[in-house]
Design a protein around this motif. Structure first.
Motif, PDB file in Angstrom:
ATOM      1  N   TRP A  72       0.877  -1.167  -0.209  1.00 41.39           N
ATOM      2  CA  TRP A  72       0.217   0.025   0.292  1.00 41.39           C
ATOM      3  C   TRP A  72       0.806   1.292  -0.064  1.00 41.39           C
ATOM      4  O   TRP A  72       0.563   2.461  -0.636  1.00 41.39           O
ATOM      5  N   GLU A 104       0.934   4.446  -3.115  1.00 38.79           N
ATOM      6  CA  GLU A 104       0.556   5.835  -3.302  1.00 38.79           C
ATOM      7  C   GLU A 104       1.278   6.772  -3.942  1.00 38.79           C
ATOM      8  O   GLU A 104       1.040   8.115  -3.963  1.00 38.79           O
ATOM      9  N   SER A 119      -6.653   4.136  -1.891  1.00 39.00           N
ATOM     10  CA  SER A 119      -5.632   4.317  -0.777  1.00 39.00           C
ATOM     11  C   SER A 119      -6.438   4.185   0.645  1.00 39.00           C
ATOM     12  O   SER A 119      -5.628   4.104   1.787  1.00 39.00           O
TER      13      SER A 119
END
Length: 494
Positions: free
Chosen positions: A194, A198, A291
């Protein structure tokens, strides 16, 4: 008086200085005077490729190689343009011709490796990219492409070394961060993945929301990827609303028109759902749907998997029940399990050639007795089944308006068999049994080797054992489907 050579020199100088409009105008004037001038054709095509128009570049450079077929550089640039235009099958022979003329053309070596990667020829792609890397050590794009191939060959440590080398020289390289993130996500290292994710493009200048209590702020959730991604990660929206409500804040979800009815019905009590417009609605903080797993610190054990989190309206389910029964009357499959079938995704998707299935490969599924196949295929591929001898498969999608209608169709099925496209996520989100046919190198969210998905408990994964081998995958699925259909008959009889 200026000569044609003077004009070409001036256009090239503009090109080299980054003055694209002046260079394009110079090349155009030369080609008006001499339409077959090979250098102007070649360089005009290169400029078009650099300006993001590879299709036009292919036409222009293609004319240059016909005029002067012995020059190696135009062949290399033509192959690179074909690769950029998502035509790797055409690019491969062109790039081999370029390398026959100039074996030391690093750009052609790299483009050939990347084209072979797109065609799922991973070991061969690796060899060409390693050759390019030896020719020009440290070249960022070459190392990025090599790392991506190594990742898809499951040589993850070597792939990470390539991405790390790129990031050591260019720490802000979004491509390298994303490529490394995909390698971590596909192995189930979600939290690290993750973070890398970004680095994808963001739309808004407002501060991002990263899981903190927002006070009385308005949080805007928004799509930044495709329909399937939105369906997968909208599961977090009610969780965001709970956090926001504790401090007197609120949540707005901005989505595509085709998802609006579905999302508004299922989330509207806690989240204000809006159709995406030209300008975002007023808000204090924003967060792309993709996100949200990072904001919630999601690892494999923390995936919110309460199913269903989406669902169709009961009236829509009844409406589509009647429509599907009418379609059954026109088919030739007889009574039995009602199975929806989707074999092709969006043809514009960069990996569509690997994830979509030729209709001719579906014959084992179509031959399973005791099954009523219903096509849920959209687009040009929807007509493919009609070309198969002896099939009369009804298509349920002709009257579909949006994903809310599709959800109502799925609710009337016993099973969905599909490739990796948005409808798989929809079936998983509403809890309909779904069999997902996956290429040998899957999208990161399906991870590696496992037959289930922690994102969707009702989903079963069928994987290619080798790149391009849909025969084995569909043969296995057909055998399992035959057993399911026979069991259903026994249950009904008992």
């Amino acid at each position: 008086m200026a000569t044609l050579l003077d004009a070409l020199t001036a256009a090239v100088n503009h090109h080299m200085s980054g003055h694209a409009d002046a260079a394009a105008d110079g090349y155009r004037r030369i080609l008006v005077a001499e339409p077959a001038q090979p250098d102007a054709l070649h360089l005009s095509g290169v400029l078009r490729a650099q300006c993001g128009d590879p299709v036009s570049a292919v036409r222009c450079i293609g004319r240059a190689v016909r005029v002067r077929p012995a020059a190696p550089a135009p062949w290399g640039h033509l192959g690179a343009a074909l690769r950029a235009a998502e035509m790797p099958q055409r690019a491969e022979p062109v790039l081999r011709r370029a390398l026959a003329l100039d074996p030391a053309d690093g750009d052609a070596l790299e483009a050939l490796g990347a084209s072979l990667h797109a065609l799922a020829h991973y070991p061969t792609a690796r060899r060409w990219l390693e050759r390019a890397d030896r020719l020009r050590p440290g070249h960022a794009t070459t190392q990025l492409n090599l790392g991506t191939v190594l990742r898809d060959l499951r040589r993850f440590d070597e792939a990470e070394a390539c991405f790390d080398a790129v990031l050591a020289r260019s720490p802000a390289s979004a491509e390298a961060h994303l490529a490394r993130a995909v390698g971590r996500l596909v192995r189930g290292d979600l939290r690290a993945g993750w973070e890398g994710f970004e680095h994808r493009w963001h739309r808004f200048a407002t501060p991002p929301w990263a899981g903190q209590p927002p006070g009385g702020a308005t949080i805007l959730l928004h799509m930044d990827q495709g329909f399937g991604d939105a369906i997968q990660f909208v599961r977090y929206a009610p969780l965001v609303a709970q956090i926001a409500a504790q401090g007197g804040g609120r949540v707005i979800l901005e989505t595509h028109l085709l998802l609006y009815r579905l999302f508004n019905r299922c989330l509207g009590s806690a989240v204000q759902v809006l159709v995406r417009g030209e300008n975002p609605p007023p808000h204090d903080l924003h967060c792309p749907l993709m996100s949200l797993p990072r904001a919630f610190g999601t690892g494999l054990a923390e995936i919110p998997a309460g199913i269903p989190y989406l669902g169709p309206a009961p009236d829509d389910v009844l409406l589509w029940r009647d429509r599907l029964e009418a379609l059954d009357d026109t088919g030739e499959n007889g009574a039995g399990l009602r199975v929806g079938l989707v074999w092709a995704g969006n043809p514009q998707h960069r990996n569509d050639r690997n994830r979509s299935i030729p209709a001719s490969a579906l014959r084992p599924l179509l031959a399973v007795p005791g099954v009523r196949i219903v096509s849920l295929q959209t687009g040009e591929a929807a007509a493919d089944l009609a070309r198969l001898t002896g099939t009369a498969i009804p298509n349920a999608m002709e009257r579909v308006r949006d994903f809310a209608d599709t959800a109502a169709i799925l609710a009337n099925l016993d099973l969905l068999v599909t490739v990796d496209t948005a409808i798989a996520h929809l079936a998983g989100a509403i809890g309909v049994p779904c069999w997902l046919m996956l290429p040998h190198v899957p999208d990161w969210r399906w991870m590696l080797d496992r037959a289930d998905s922690p994102w969707y408990p009702s989903m079963r994964l069928f994987r290619q054992p080798r790149p391009g081998d849909w025969t084995t995958t569909l043969g296995t699925a057909a055998a399992v489907l035959k057993a399911h259909a026979a069991r259903a008959v026994r249950t009904k009889a008992g």
